[in-house]
Design a protein around this motif. Structure first.
Motif, PDB file in Angstrom:
ATOM      1  N   GLU A 187       7.210 -25.417  14.909  1.00 40.72           N
ATOM      2  CA  GLU A 187       7.516 -24.108  15.481  1.00 40.72           C
ATOM      3  C   GLU A 187       6.269 -23.231  15.553  1.00 40.72           C
ATOM      4  O   GLU A 187       6.022 -22.577  16.557  1.00 40.72           O
ATOM      5  CB  GLU A 187       8.591 -23.425  14.621  1.00 40.72           C
ATOM      6  CG  GLU A 187       8.998 -22.053  15.121  1.00 40.72           C
ATOM      7  CD  GLU A 187      10.107 -21.441  14.281  1.00 40.72           C
ATOM      8  OE1 GLU A 187      10.526 -20.321  14.612  1.00 40.72           O
ATOM      9  OE2 GLU A 187      10.554 -22.070  13.303  1.00 40.72           O
TER      10      GLU A 187
ATOM     11  N   ASP B  50      19.279 -31.214  24.548  1.00 40.76           N
ATOM     12  CA  ASP B  50      19.920 -29.911  24.359  1.00 40.76           C
ATOM     13  C   ASP B  50      20.452 -29.382  25.692  1.00 40.76           C
ATOM     14  O   ASP B  50      21.593 -28.920  25.781  1.00 40.76           O
ATOM     15  CB  ASP B  50      18.890 -28.904  23.820  1.00 40.76           C
ATOM     16  CG  ASP B  50      19.147 -28.511  22.373  1.00 40.76           C
ATOM     17  OD1 ASP B  50      20.259 -28.770  21.870  1.00 40.76           O
ATOM     18  OD2 ASP B  50      18.242 -27.947  21.749  1.00 40.76           O
TER      19      ASP B  50
ATOM     20  N   SER C  24      16.510 -26.518  19.642  1.00 45.46           N
ATOM     21  CA  SER C  24      17.225 -25.578  18.775  1.00 45.46           C
ATOM     22  C   SER C  24      17.987 -26.380  17.723  1.00 45.46           C
ATOM     23  O   SER C  24      18.589 -27.402  18.040  1.00 45.46           O
ATOM     24  CB  SER C  24      18.199 -24.708  19.580  1.00 45.46           C
ATOM     25  OG  SER C  24      19.223 -25.492  20.144  1.00 45.46           O
ATOM     26  N   GLN C  25      17.927 -25.928  16.492  1.00 48.94           N
ATOM     27  CA  GLN C  25      18.640 -26.581  15.385  1.00 48.94           C
ATOM     28  C   GLN C  25      18.415 -28.086  15.385  1.00 48.94           C
ATOM     29  O   GLN C  25      19.352 -28.877  15.399  1.00 48.94           O
ATOM     30  CB  GLN C  25      20.142 -26.253  15.474  1.00 48.94           C
ATOM     31  CG  GLN C  25      20.420 -24.760  15.391  1.00 48.94           C
ATOM     32  CD  GLN C  25      21.893 -24.424  15.582  1.00 48.94           C
ATOM     33  OE1 GLN C  25      22.510 -24.865  16.538  1.00 48.94           O
ATOM     34  NE2 GLN C  25      22.443 -23.662  14.676  1.00 48.94           N
TER      35      GLN C  25
ATOM     36  N   HIS D 125       8.986 -24.904  25.252  1.00 51.33           N
ATOM     37  CA  HIS D 125       9.621 -24.179  24.137  1.00 51.33           C
ATOM     38  C   HIS D 125       8.551 -23.856  23.091  1.00 51.33           C
ATOM     39  O   HIS D 125       8.565 -24.379  21.980  1.00 51.33           O
ATOM     40  CB  HIS D 125      10.748 -25.023  23.545  1.00 51.33           C
ATOM     41  CG  HIS D 125      11.773 -25.445  24.539  1.00 51.33           C
ATOM     42  ND1 HIS D 125      12.724 -24.583  25.049  1.00 51.33           N
ATOM     43  CD2 HIS D 125      11.978 -26.639  25.162  1.00 51.33           C
ATOM     44  CE1 HIS D 125      13.484 -25.228  25.917  1.00 51.33           C
ATOM     45  NE2 HIS D 125      13.055 -26.462  26.006  1.00 51.33           N
TER      46      HIS D 125
ATOM     47  N   SER E  22       9.557 -22.591  19.501  1.00 50.73           N
ATOM     48  CA  SER E  22      10.549 -23.378  18.761  1.00 50.73           C
ATOM     49  C   SER E  22       9.954 -24.721  18.366  1.00 50.73           C
ATOM     50  O   SER E  22       9.045 -25.224  19.025  1.00 50.73           O
ATOM     51  CB  SER E  22      11.789 -23.651  19.627  1.00 50.73           C
ATOM     52  OG  SER E  22      12.338 -22.469  20.134  1.00 50.73           O
TER      53      SER E  22
END
Length: 203
Positions: A89, A186, A55-56, A24, A27
């Motif tokens: 990120e 996730d 994510s988040q 990722h 991210s």
């Protein structure tokens, strides 16, 4: 807190953290590291890692679910969460994010010696250029004022690889695209058939 703890990280736990970030790349990602105190508390052995989110990552409910499940699973093996890992990120961002500090604070309530590991892309880039034997991560620990600070001094690194050849093997896995196979929490929440323990990753 007393003297600075030494952290020794096992090869598979270490490689899983780096591969998670590579999967990722655009991210922020995070993970927890699993282990035990050793040497009368002067050392912490990191034997496993669990990739969490891409994510988040600051959302509390999924994080709490993940931490409960992870704690329950590893408690049966005599292990517990001993630290937190974060990859920013932006590739050129080497600062410890507020969300990382907050989650680290949460973990230190249960394990006061807990470490924060931050991926350092500068070190990752240099892996192929030199025979690096140190982890591609910065280690942060809490000082006497309960602030997170970069651990170690010039010429000393309290985060060490248990197996000296870990970075050589990591380079092989990077070039072969092994990072595509990693499953994080996730992925598991989206599809429960995906195993967050990654039992087949290095077989």
């Amino acid at each position: 807190m007393g003297g600075e703890s030494r952290f020794e990280i096992h090869q598979n736990a270490y490689m899983k953290l780096v591969l998670h970030a590579l999967k990722h790349r655009t991210s922020a990602v995070n993970a927890v590291v699993i282990g035990r105190s050793a040497g009368g508390g002067a050392a912490v052995e990191i034997v496993e890692s669990v990739p969490l989110f891409h994510s988040q990552i600051g959302l509390l409910p999924p994080l709490e679910i993940a931490l409960i499940m992870i704690e329950e699973y590893y408690a049966e093996k005599g292990l517990s969460i001993v630290g937190y890992y974060h990859a920013n990120e932006r590739y050129d961002d080497f600062d410890l994010a507020t969300v990382a500090k907050n989650i680290g604070d949460h973990i230190t309530r249960y394990f006061p010696q807990a470490a924060l590991l931050l991926l350092d892309n500068r070190k990752l880039d240099s892996l192929s250029k030199e025979k690096a034997r140190s982890p591609v991560m910065q280690l942060y620990t809490k000082d006497a004022s309960s602030s997170w600070k970069l651990a170690g001094s010039e010429g000393s690194n309290p985060l060490v690889l248990k197996e000296p050849t870990a970075n050589i093997l990591l380079l092989d896995y990077i070039s072969s695209g092994k990072w595509k196979d990693i499953v994080d929490f996730d992925d598991h929440l989206n599809d429960v058939s995906k195993d967050w323990l990654n039992p087949e990753l290095f077989k």
